[in-house]
Structure formats: C-alpha cells, structure tokens
Motif scaffolding. Structure first.
Motif, PDB file in Angstrom:
ATOM      1  N   LEU A   1       6.183 -23.170 -21.868  1.00  0.00           N
ATOM      2  CA  LEU A   1       5.704 -22.997 -20.416  1.00  0.00           C
ATOM      3  C   LEU A   1       6.686 -22.691 -19.695  1.00  0.00           C
ATOM      4  CD1 LEU A   1       3.119 -23.109 -18.528  1.00  0.00           C
ATOM      5  CD2 LEU A   1       3.824 -25.426 -18.363  1.00  0.00           C
ATOM      6  N   VAL A   2       7.870 -23.329 -19.896  1.00  0.00           N
ATOM      7  CA  VAL A   2       9.022 -23.152 -18.860  1.00  0.00           C
ATOM      8  C   VAL A   2       9.753 -21.827 -19.052  1.00  0.00           C
ATOM      9  CG1 VAL A   2      11.450 -24.018 -18.526  1.00  0.00           C
ATOM     10  CG2 VAL A   2       9.518 -25.492 -18.532  1.00  0.00           C
TER      11      VAL A   2
ATOM     12  N   TYR B   1       7.697 -19.023 -17.859  1.00  0.00           N
ATOM     13  CA  TYR B   1       7.856 -18.790 -16.388  1.00  0.00           C
ATOM     14  C   TYR B   1       9.220 -18.174 -16.093  1.00  0.00           C
ATOM     15  CZ  TYR B   1       3.356 -19.924 -14.804  1.00  0.00           C
ATOM     16  OH  TYR B   1       2.090 -20.098 -14.420  1.00  0.00           O
ATOM     17  N   ILE B   2      10.489 -18.773 -16.807  1.00  0.00           N
ATOM     18  CA  ILE B   2      11.531 -18.040 -16.449  1.00  0.00           C
ATOM     19  C   ILE B   2      11.619 -16.467 -17.081  1.00  0.00           C
ATOM     20  CG2 ILE B   2      14.054 -17.861 -17.341  1.00  0.00           C
ATOM     21  CD1 ILE B   2      13.669 -21.104 -17.739  1.00  0.00           C
TER      22      ILE B   2
ATOM     23  N   LEU C   1      10.044 -14.881 -13.863  1.00  0.00           N
ATOM     24  CA  LEU C   1      10.288 -14.880 -12.553  1.00  0.00           C
ATOM     25  C   LEU C   1      11.738 -14.686 -12.531  1.00  0.00           C
ATOM     26  CD1 LEU C   1       8.012 -17.763 -11.520  1.00  0.00           C
ATOM     27  CD2 LEU C   1       8.511 -15.954 -10.105  1.00  0.00           C
ATOM     28  N   LEU C   2      12.770 -15.132 -13.384  1.00  0.00           N
ATOM     29  CA  LEU C   2      13.994 -14.867 -13.223  1.00  0.00           C
ATOM     30  C   LEU C   2      14.634 -13.359 -12.738  1.00  0.00           C
ATOM     31  CD1 LEU C   2      16.559 -16.781 -13.168  1.00  0.00           C
ATOM     32  CD2 LEU C   2      16.949 -15.985 -15.607  1.00  0.00           C
TER      33      LEU C   2
ATOM     34  N   GLU D   1      17.769 -22.528  -7.855  1.00  0.00           N
ATOM     35  CA  GLU D   1      17.698 -21.500  -8.465  1.00  0.00           C
ATOM     36  C   GLU D   1      16.292 -22.045  -9.414  1.00  0.00           C
ATOM     37  OE1 GLU D   1      18.327 -18.335  -7.723  1.00  0.00           O
ATOM     38  OE2 GLU D   1      16.826 -17.382  -9.336  1.00  0.00           O
TER      39      GLU D   1
ATOM     40  N   ILE E   1      12.405 -20.472  -8.756  1.00  0.00           N
ATOM     41  CA  ILE E   1      11.558 -19.704  -9.968  1.00  0.00           C
ATOM     42  C   ILE E   1      10.439 -20.578 -10.609  1.00  0.00           C
ATOM     43  CG2 ILE E   1      13.334 -18.034 -10.271  1.00  0.00           C
ATOM     44  CD1 ILE E   1      13.924 -19.125 -13.070  1.00  0.00           C
ATOM     45  N   MET E   2      10.522 -22.031 -10.554  1.00  0.00           N
ATOM     46  CA  MET E   2       9.582 -23.035 -11.316  1.00  0.00           C
ATOM     47  C   MET E   2       8.355 -23.326 -10.483  1.00  0.00           C
ATOM     48  SD  MET E   2       9.639 -23.614 -14.369  1.00  0.00           S
ATOM     49  CE  MET E   2      10.478 -21.966 -15.268  1.00  0.00           C
ATOM     50  N   PRO E   3       7.020 -22.930 -10.760  1.00  0.00           N
ATOM     51  CA  PRO E   3       6.079 -23.256 -10.050  1.00  0.00           C
ATOM     52  C   PRO E   3       5.946 -24.864  -9.975  1.00  0.00           C
ATOM     53  CG  PRO E   3       5.336 -21.635 -11.558  1.00  0.00           C
ATOM     54  CD  PRO E   3       6.811 -22.289 -12.030  1.00  0.00           C
TER      55      PRO E   3
ATOM     56  N   VAL F   1       3.962 -26.345 -12.872  1.00  0.00           N
ATOM     57  CA  VAL F   1       5.121 -26.752 -14.029  1.00  0.00           C
ATOM     58  C   VAL F   1       5.797 -27.893 -13.954  1.00  0.00           C
ATOM     59  CG1 VAL F   1       6.776 -25.558 -15.659  1.00  0.00           C
ATOM     60  CG2 VAL F   1       4.674 -24.229 -14.499  1.00  0.00           C
TER      61      VAL F   1
ATOM     62  N   ILE G   1       5.527 -31.225 -16.299  1.00  0.00           N
ATOM     63  CA  ILE G   1       6.794 -31.585 -17.068  1.00  0.00           C
ATOM     64  C   ILE G   1       7.048 -33.067 -16.775  1.00  0.00           C
ATOM     65  CG2 ILE G   1       9.520 -31.424 -17.210  1.00  0.00           C
ATOM     66  CD1 ILE G   1       9.104 -28.424 -16.607  1.00  0.00           C
TER      67      ILE G   1
END
Lengths: 220, 222
Positions: free
Chosen positions: A190-191, A194-195, A198-199, B60, B64-66, B69, B73
C-alpha cells in the motif's frame, strides 16, 4: 515479510492502482474545470451566480470528503439519484476539489495589480487581449503553488473512496488484511503504491513552483 | 425524506455524541500538534544540515502519505509487528498528531522565515538582548501570521478525524449508519436525512472556525 506473498499480491494492487489513478485524475480534471468556472464567476462578480458559488465553496470546504461521499452515495439514491461508485467518487472529488481550486485561482486572479489592467488598456489592448495576455499568465503563475498543493491533497483524498466500496488501493489492502491476515505485506505494498503515485507529483510540483516563482519574482 | 428518524428516541442526541467523540480526538491532536509543531518549526528554521535532512524527510512523508494509510499502518501494522494492542483512539491521536505536527511545523517555519533579517539587526542595533528581541519584536509579528493559519489547521483536523470510522471508532458517521440500519423497516429513507444532517453538523462545526481564521487574516494583513 514474505516476498512470495508480495509477488502474488502485486497484480491485485496494480489493478487497484490504475483505478485509483484514473478516478483521482478524472476528479482533479473535473475540479480544475469547476474551479476555473467558479473563479471567473467570482472575479467578474456575476450577480446571483457568484452568491451561489460562495455558498458552494463554503459548504464543500468545511465538510470532510468522507461525509460528502456518504451523502452522495447512500443519501441521494433515496431521491432517485443513483450513480456507480466510480462516478460518485469522481464527482465527489471534483466537487470537493472544485471548491479548493476556486479559492486558489480566484486569489491568483485578484493578486494581479490594478495597474496592469490600466496599463494594458492605455496601450490599446482590447478586453479579451488584456485578459488573455496580461492577467491570465500572471494569475496562473501566482496560483501554481496552491494548485500543486490541491492536486496532492486531492490525490491523497482518493484513499477515502474505499468507504463507498470502490476497489481502490485502500480497499484492496483492507480486503487482503481481512482475508489472509498478511498485514505487513499488504501495508508495505500500500505504501509503495502510494509513493509511486504521489512522489513524482510532489517532485514535479516543486519544480513547477520554482519555475512559477522565477516567473513572478525573477529569483529562486 | 427520513428526517423524522432524528426525532425518534435519542437519535439526534446520539449523533451529537458521535460528533463529540470525533471532536475530542481532534482537539487532543490539535493541542499536541501545535505544541510539538512550534518546537519542530523552530528547529527547522535553524538551518542545521542534519536537522534539515531529517525534517525534510518527515515533511515529505506527511505530504505524500494519505492520513488513512498512516492510520492503517499504526492501527494494524504496529499490532502485527509488536504483538501489542493499541486502541483505535490512541492510534488515531498518534497519527493525527504526527500529521498535524508536520503541518504546524511548516507553518511556524514559514512565518519565522518571513520576518526579514533587518528586524533582527535593527533590534540588535537598538540594544535589545536576544531574549528581548524575540519577546518584543519577533514573536508578536510571527503570532499575527501564525494564528489565522493555525486556526485553519483546526478545521482541517476536524475534517480529517472523520476518517476514524474506518478503523472502527463509533463516531458520528458510524452512529448514523447504526440509526439507519435500526430503522430500515420503519423509515427506509433515513439514509438521506441522517447523512444530510451529518453533513450540516460538520459544516456548523467547521464554518465558524474558518470564518474566524479569515477574519483574523484580513485584519492583520499589514
């Protein structure tokens, strides 16, 4: 962490990733169009319409997307307005984003000093020329940082779509955690996704902001 | 239309209670974020290379992390990794403070950097000590820039806490769903009325705060 599991999950996440990107960017495009229209309505002070735009902006800026989506997805069918989850997500994101974009574009338009208008008119430009050649480029440069921030914000907000059972990244992760209890692997993917999503936007956004700044102030 | 459900029993009261749960979590997170954010923001304005790199990465990540999320975590991942159970409330406070601190720190850094060097130099030339410079010259100016922005952060925090229903906290949306389920037979249109009410409740909670922020910003513009 089990890499075999991760490997087997990648196709599922890739599919969800495409859906998330698709709905996200459609929503952003819609919000940009909506923001542009509403900002012009406010800027030219069109009667009645500008009052309506103000109400719309305040309503959507002061409520969470999750609540808006619940209202649209579960509430509106009672009145006979029924759309698929995907369309509902895009419209919801578009409406939320539209209210943010309106504010950003409007403040960009208003930040162009009056003397620019007066100078352009005294140089013999027509109204459309003035708008197209003088005001819009400057206003756009001014609102770039805010627009970039909005785009990142909206892409992040897509994570809420899982609440209306759209099979996005969040939904997939939650599903896999519930089904197989591979929490670490699902969260890791998931991470990562998303990176990936969005990055690049964040980096391109930073560059765009620098360029816009250069255009306005001539320094970095 | 389903508004009648609200008047049945204690339904309206239950909705407000649900909103209270979300508000409580946002309030606690706001207080923590403002406190920690001021410290981190001051550190960031020092321009020390190591601190700079660490805070850059931190910002950062938050950028960028919702938040959802991050919530997953902490709520699922932490338990899986350590075997210890942390409550949904605690994990949401951790996540929203983590997020809010970064936002606040960025605001503090921006406001501190917006004070021109000449202000420091002039007060030094006038014989102010370092402490006096901060108390009489810098902090009043920074506060004027910072206050409207941090009030705005409160509304964003309130809006973001609606996510807590996704990790199973019974707040206003969840309560709304329960009411709709319970009255499925007697008033099938309840979904419209309940969700419209929640929409309005959130608006009434956030709108006055944004108005205050806008008002202060206008008033202190110069």
């Amino acid at each position: 962490m089990d890499f075999e599991v991760i490997k087997s999950y990648i196709p599922l996440f890739a599919e969800a990733f495409l859906l998330t990107i698709k709905t996200g960017w459609f929503g952003i495009a819609l919000s940009f169009a909506l923001g542009l229209i509403c900002a012009f309505i406010l800027y030219f002070k069109i009667p009645v319409l500008s009052a309506a735009v103000k109400v719309y902006v305040e309503l959507f800026r002061n409520t969470p997307l999750l609540v808006q989506l619940f209202f649209m997805y579960y509430g509106l069918p009672i009145l006979g307005i029924r759309v698929s989850a995907e369309i509902c997500g895009i419209i919801g994101l578009g409406l939320l984003g539209g209210s943010y974009m309106t504010e950003s574009i409007r403040s960009g338009l208003e930040s162009v000093p009056k003397i620019q208008t007066e100078s352009a008119l005294s140089l013999g430009m027509t109204k459309p020329q003035l708008f197209r050649l003088v005001i819009l480029p400057q206003a756009f440069a001014m609102s770039v940082p805010a627009i970039v921030a909005n785009i990142i914000f909206l892409l992040k907000e897509t994570s809420v779509f899982s609440a209306i059972s759209l099979m996005d990244l969040m939904f997939t992760a939650k599903d896999l955690i519930g089904l197989y209890y591979d929490t670490t692997e699902s969260l890791f993917l998931l991470v990562v996704f998303y990176i990936i999503m969005l990055l690049p936007v964040s980096i391109i956004g930073t560059v765009a902001e620098k360029k816009a700044r250069f255009k306005i102030y001539g320094d970095i | 239309m389903g508004f009648d459900v609200l008047l049945k029993g204690k339904n309206m009261l239950r909705l407000l209670e649900g909103l209270g749960v979300a508000m409580k979590i946002s309030l606690v997170s706001v207080v923590i974020s403002i406190f920690l954010g001021i410290i981190v923001g001051m550190l960031m304005s020092q321009k020390k290379p190591l601190i700079n790199v660490v805070t850059r990465i931190y910002l950062e990540i938050v950028r960028i992390m919702p938040q959802l999320v991050l919530l997953f975590i902490v709520f699922f991942g932490f338990t899986k990794l350590t075997g210890k159970n942390i409550s949904a409330e605690l994990s949401s406070i951790i996540v929203f403070s983590f997020w809010g601190t970064a936002e606040m720190a960025d605001l503090v850094r921006g406001s501190l950097l917006s004070i021109p060097m000449i202000q420091y130099e002039s007060s030094k030339a006038l014989g102010f000590s370092r402490l006096q410079t901060y108390i009489y010259i810098i902090i009043p100016q920074v506060a004027r820039r910072l206050l409207p922005l941090s009030i705005n952060l409160i509304t964003r925090m309130i809006k973001t806490t609606s996510l807590i229903m996704m990790i199973g906290i019974v707040e206003v949306l969840k309560t709304g769903q329960q009411i709709i389920e319970a009255n499925r037979k007697t008033s099938p249109g309840a979904a419209f009325g309940i969700f419209a009410t929640i929409f309005l409740l959130y608006f009434l909670a956030c709108w006055p705060i944004s108005c205050l922020s806008k008002y202060l910003e206008k008033r202190w513009e110069n």
